[in-house]
Scaffold this active site. Structure first.
Site, short mmCIF file in Angstrom:
data_model
loop_
_atom_site.label_atom_id
_atom_site.label_comp_id
_atom_site.label_asym_id
_atom_site.label_seq_id
_atom_site.Cartn_x
_atom_site.Cartn_y
_atom_site.Cartn_z
CG PHE A 149 42.87 68.16 7.65
CD1 PHE A 149 43.29 69.20 6.84
CD2 PHE A 149 41.70 67.49 7.30
CE1 PHE A 149 42.57 69.57 5.71
CE2 PHE A 149 40.98 67.85 6.17
CZ PHE A 149 41.42 68.90 5.37
CE LYS A 173 41.91 61.24 16.53
NZ LYS A 173 42.42 61.36 15.11
CD GLU A 176 44.56 60.33 11.29
OE1 GLU A 176 43.85 59.60 10.57
OE2 GLU A 176 44.11 61.02 12.22
NE ARG A 177 43.67 63.55 6.29
CZ ARG A 177 42.66 63.85 5.47
NH1 ARG A 177 42.54 65.11 5.04
NH2 ARG A 177 41.80 62.94 5.09
CB SER A 226 33.00 64.62 7.60
OG SER A 226 32.94 63.34 8.19
CB CYS A 281 33.89 73.97 8.95
SG CYS A 281 34.24 74.98 10.40
CD GLU A 383 32.40 70.54 4.41
OE1 GLU A 383 32.70 71.57 5.03
OE2 GLU A 383 32.30 69.42 4.95
#
Length: 499
Positions: A149, A173, A176-177, A226, A281, A383
């Site tokens: 996202f 893909k 979806e957020r 993640s 990140c 994190e």
């Protein structure tokens, strides 16, 4: 209520499962759209379309494919403002940061505009008696990308730009957020001349992820997310014989030596730690002053700068950063802040409880600052991915080098100093994939490549740059000889050599 569908074969395709995800406006906390969540059957449909389209796309010469990427770059620049506002409305980052998101992806598009040169193979004349050897790079076929996202424009372009330029078809893909920008990028590629079906967007959750990892016609998968999920994706995809490139989480450190320009370092650290609400990140959530005297000089400067940051809605031109992406993510960050207190770290600045007037239901957090954090604390090991900065004090440069080197993540690290010898030693010894010297967010330029070490990266090849070209192609090496008519034939049964 907007409805966001899949994009397959060059057109919007409504979902069939009836499952949908909610897309929030992080500035208000309200649902602004629904997105279809796909099935393995819909993924298979996209792959079938892509497989047919890929053959014709790969048959185009590289220069023609490059022209599509040139036009796509022009369209991105034309629509930069609209794309940035759309991105900010679903992610929450401020407009200037959203434009940076798009720009860093656009730079990879610029890089692959040189694909005719990048795809050139090698040639050796006379490798043996009358024997020449040459190599060529050929596309894999249908490949896929699973993106997070936090960079809904940049990371998809990091993946699909080299994949498409090298002649592959691509299944995206996205998260979806915030799925609208990835769909818009697919539409712009179609406008730029990409044939229908070469790039398809299938929305979804774990169902679609697993379908991608299991589908036999998907030859390679690039993933960013993640570390736990990256390891899962890497393992399952590799087990199914796919080429895998999986980027995970991070805990990037900023080492501050006693001779550093502290005012410049603090300015850099503010943007790196709190920019995009820390949802990067390559954020810099840990600052390591070397020596107590350095720590005592640095701490009040960090505190004053953090207190001066402006948190606002995405369209506020004066805001340094906006809301985090969701209520659940906000709650997760607040949980880590409380964990830090419980572990014994000193909470110098508490960003919880912040409310923005007129947007009280938005997902906002003010800056938080911890001091006296130790490597044994869980909040240091994990994190956090939010606007939380931790100070970990080190006595010596050697100790400062050990901190990121021994941390389970190894994405990025920075050092602030005027001492070239110390910086050179640090860059050589630190066990981290990307190093900044007086550069707080050392994301490499598009013609190098991006990749972390340890639990920050799974797989052998980095993203974009020449590694991206290698990842999405396979090398074929040809050894050829053209015997003259009437030449005698040697029927030796030993392995051929070049004597």
């Amino acid at each position: 209520m907007r409805h966001i569908s899949h994009f397959i074969g060059g057109q919007a395709v409504a979902g069939v499962s009836g499952r949908v995800g909610e897309v929030f406006d992080p500035n208000t906390g309200r649902v602004q759209a629904k997105v279809d969540l796909g099935t393995s059957e819909e993924l298979a449909q996209a792959v079938a379309v892509a497989k047919v389209a890929q053959a014709g796309w790969a048959a185009l010469n590289p220069q023609r494919r490059a022209r599509v990427m040139f036009e796509f770059k022009r369209l991105l620049e034309r629509d930069m403002d609209a794309l940035a506002h759309l991105l900010a409305s679903e992610h929450g980052k401020v407009i200037s940061d959203a434009k940076g998101d798009i720009q860093r992806g656009l730079e990879v598009v610029e890089f692959v505009c040189g694909i005719p040169h990048l795809l050139k193979g090698e040639y050796t004349e006379g490798a043996g008696p009358g024997i020449d050897v040459f190599s060529m790079r050929q596309p894999l076929g249908v490949v896929a990308g699973i993106t997070p996202f936090n960079f809904p424009a940049m990371i998809p372009m990091w993946m699909f730009a080299p994949a498409l330029a090298t002649g592959n078809a691509f299944i995206l893909k996205p998260s979806e957020r915030d799925p609208s920008v990835p769909v818009r990028l697919a539409e712009l590629l179609l406008e730029a001349g990409l044939p229908e079906g070469v790039l398809n967007v299938v929305h979804g959750d774990k169902v679609v992820v697993d379908a991608i990892l299991d589908h036999p016609d998907i030859r390679a998968v690039s993933f960013v997310g993640s570390s736990d999920i990256a390891q899962y994706v890497y393992g399952r995809g590799s087990q199914n014989g796919k080429r895998m490139q999986c980027m995970g989480g991070a805990k990037n450190h900023g080492i501050v030596l006693p001779d550093a320009d502290l005012d410049q370092a603090v300015a850099d650290i503010m943007g790196a730690a709190y920019g995009s609400a820390g949802e990067r990140c390559m954020a810099l959530p840990v600052v390591v002053p070397v020596g107590e005297e350095t720590a005592e000089r640095l701490r009040p400067k960090l505190l004053a700068a953090a207190e001066g940051l402006r948190v606002g809605v995405s369209t506020d031109a004066e805001a340094h950063y906006g809301p985090v992406v969701s209520a659940a993510h906000k709650a997760r960050i607040e949980h880590y802040i409380q964990m830090g207190v419980d572990e014994g770290a000193e909470l110098v600045l508490d960003g919880r409880g912040f409310k923005l007037q007129g947007h009280e239901e938005g997902f906002f957090l003010a800056p938080s600052l911890f001091d006296h954090v130790t490597p044994a604390m869980q909040t240091y090991q994990d994190e956090i991915f939010g606007p939380v900065l931790q100070i970990v004090r080190a006595r010596t440069l050697e100790e400062a080098i050990r901190l990121p080197s021994q941390h389970p993540y190894g994405n990025g690290v920075a050092i602030f100093t005027r001492n070239g010898d110390a910086a050179r030693e640090f860059a050589s010894q630190v066990e981290v994939g990307m190093v900044g010297i007086n550069v707080p967010i050392p994301v490499p330029v598009a013609y190098h490549s991006f990749g972390g070490w340890k639990r920050s990266g799974f797989g052998d090849l980095n993203q974009y740059g020449i590694d991206g070209v290698r990842f999405y192609t396979r090398t074929k090496t040809v050894t050829q000889r053209w015997p003259r008519a009437g030449q005698s034939h040697d029927s030796s049964f030993i392995i051929p050599t070049m004597r």
